[in-house]
Design an enzyme around this catalytic site. Sequence first.
Site, PDB file in Angstrom:
ATOM      1  NE  ARG A  96      -2.394  -1.513   3.361  1.00 48.00           N
ATOM      2  CZ  ARG A  96      -2.308  -2.795   3.707  1.00 48.00           C
ATOM      3  NH1 ARG A  96      -2.879  -3.710   2.966  1.00 48.00           N
ATOM      4  NH2 ARG A  96      -1.672  -3.160   4.795  1.00 48.00           N
TER       5      ARG A  96
ATOM      6  CD  GLU B 178       2.259  -9.352  17.686  1.00 49.95           C
ATOM      7  OE1 GLU B 178       1.779  -8.829  16.662  1.00 49.95           O
ATOM      8  OE2 GLU B 178       1.632  -9.535  18.734  1.00 49.95           O
TER       9      GLU B 178
HETATM   10  P1  AMP Z   1       4.786  -2.592  11.231  1.00 50.74           P
HETATM   11  O1  AMP Z   1       6.034  -3.157  10.646  1.00 50.74           O
HETATM   12  O2  AMP Z   1       4.309  -3.324  12.438  1.00 50.74           O
HETATM   13  O3  AMP Z   1       4.880  -1.090  11.488  1.00 50.74           O
HETATM   14  O4  AMP Z   1       3.628  -2.834  10.181  1.00 50.74           O
HETATM   15  C1  AMP Z   1       3.528  -1.985   9.135  1.00 50.74           C
HETATM   16  C2  AMP Z   1       2.783  -2.561   7.948  1.00 50.74           C
HETATM   17  O5  AMP Z   1       1.780  -3.511   8.268  1.00 50.74           O
HETATM   18  C3  AMP Z   1       2.120  -1.383   7.296  1.00 50.74           C
HETATM   19  O6  AMP Z   1       2.746  -1.191   6.048  1.00 50.74           O
HETATM   20  C4  AMP Z   1       0.683  -1.749   7.160  1.00 50.74           C
HETATM   21  O7  AMP Z   1       0.374  -1.845   5.808  1.00 50.74           O
HETATM   22  C5  AMP Z   1       0.495  -3.096   7.820  1.00 50.74           C
HETATM   23  N1  AMP Z   1      -0.385  -3.054   9.021  1.00 50.74           N
HETATM   24  C6  AMP Z   1      -0.011  -3.341  10.301  1.00 50.74           C
HETATM   25  N2  AMP Z   1      -1.042  -3.233  11.143  1.00 50.74           N
HETATM   26  C7  AMP Z   1      -2.113  -2.851  10.401  1.00 50.74           C
HETATM   27  C8  AMP Z   1      -3.496  -2.559  10.707  1.00 50.74           C
HETATM   28  N3  AMP Z   1      -3.999  -2.628  11.948  1.00 50.74           N
HETATM   29  N4  AMP Z   1      -4.293  -2.185   9.678  1.00 50.74           N
HETATM   30  C9  AMP Z   1      -3.811  -2.102   8.424  1.00 50.74           C
HETATM   31  N5  AMP Z   1      -2.536  -2.360   8.079  1.00 50.74           N
HETATM   32  C10 AMP Z   1      -1.687  -2.744   9.052  1.00 50.74           C
END
Ligand code: AMP
Length: 177
Positions: free
Chosen positions: A64, A101
Site C-alpha cells: 500500500r 511479532e
Molecule cells: P509494522 O512493521 O508493524 O509497522 O507494520 C507496518 C505494515 O503492516 C504497514 O505497512 C501496514 O500496511 C500493515 N499493518 C499493520 N497493522 C495494520 C493494521 N492494523 N491495519 C492495516 N494495516 C496494518
Amino acid sequence: MTPASLDRLRNAIRDVPDFPQPGILFKDITPVLADAELIKLAIDGMAEAIGDQKVDKVVGIDARGFIFGALLAARLGTGFIPARKKGKLPWRTRGIDYALEYGTNSIEMHEDAIAPGERVVLADDLLATGGTAGAVLELMRQAQADIVGSVFFIELAFLGGREKLAGLGPIHSLLTY
Ligand code: AMP
C-alpha cells in the site's frame, strides 16, 4: 489540513476486526482511495507534512506504500522508489531482515535506487510497530541517503512505532489512533 478534512478522512477509514488474523483491527484505506476528493486530501496532507523541503526521491513500501508513495512523489515532483518484499525486484538488490511479532520478514531495494546524498522521503500507509519502516530506513541509511523524514497516512500510536524510528529523521502522520 483543516480539522474538518481530517475528520472526513478518519470517517472514511473502515475498521475490519480480526483481519488478516484474530485480534488485529485492520484499517482499510480502500474507501479513501476510491473517493476522488479524499485521495487528493490524503496526498495533499502528506505533502503538507514535507512542506517546501528539497526532496529528490520518495521510497514507498510494498504494497500500500506504493500507492501513497507514488502519488506523493508525483505531487512533490520527485522520483519514486519501491521497497519490495524479498525476491520481487529484478535487478541487484540490497536487503535486510527484520523481526515481526512472530518470525521474520525481508525487504529489498535496488542497490542503485538511491545515489549517495540524495534527499529521500519514506512513505507508507500505516505505521504500526515500526519494524517495516525501520528496516527500510536502515536500507536508505546504508545507501547514504539524506533522510528528509517519513510520512504515514495512519499511525497506530499505541504500538510505539515512532519510538522504534527514533534517530532516523522526523516522523509525520496524518491520522493517529
Ligand atoms: P509494522 O512493521 O508493524 O509497522 O507494520 C507496518 C505494515 O503492516 C504497514 O505497512 C501496514 O500496511 C500493515 N499493518 C499493520 N497493522 C495494520 C493494521 N492494523 N491495519 C492495516 N494495516 C496494518
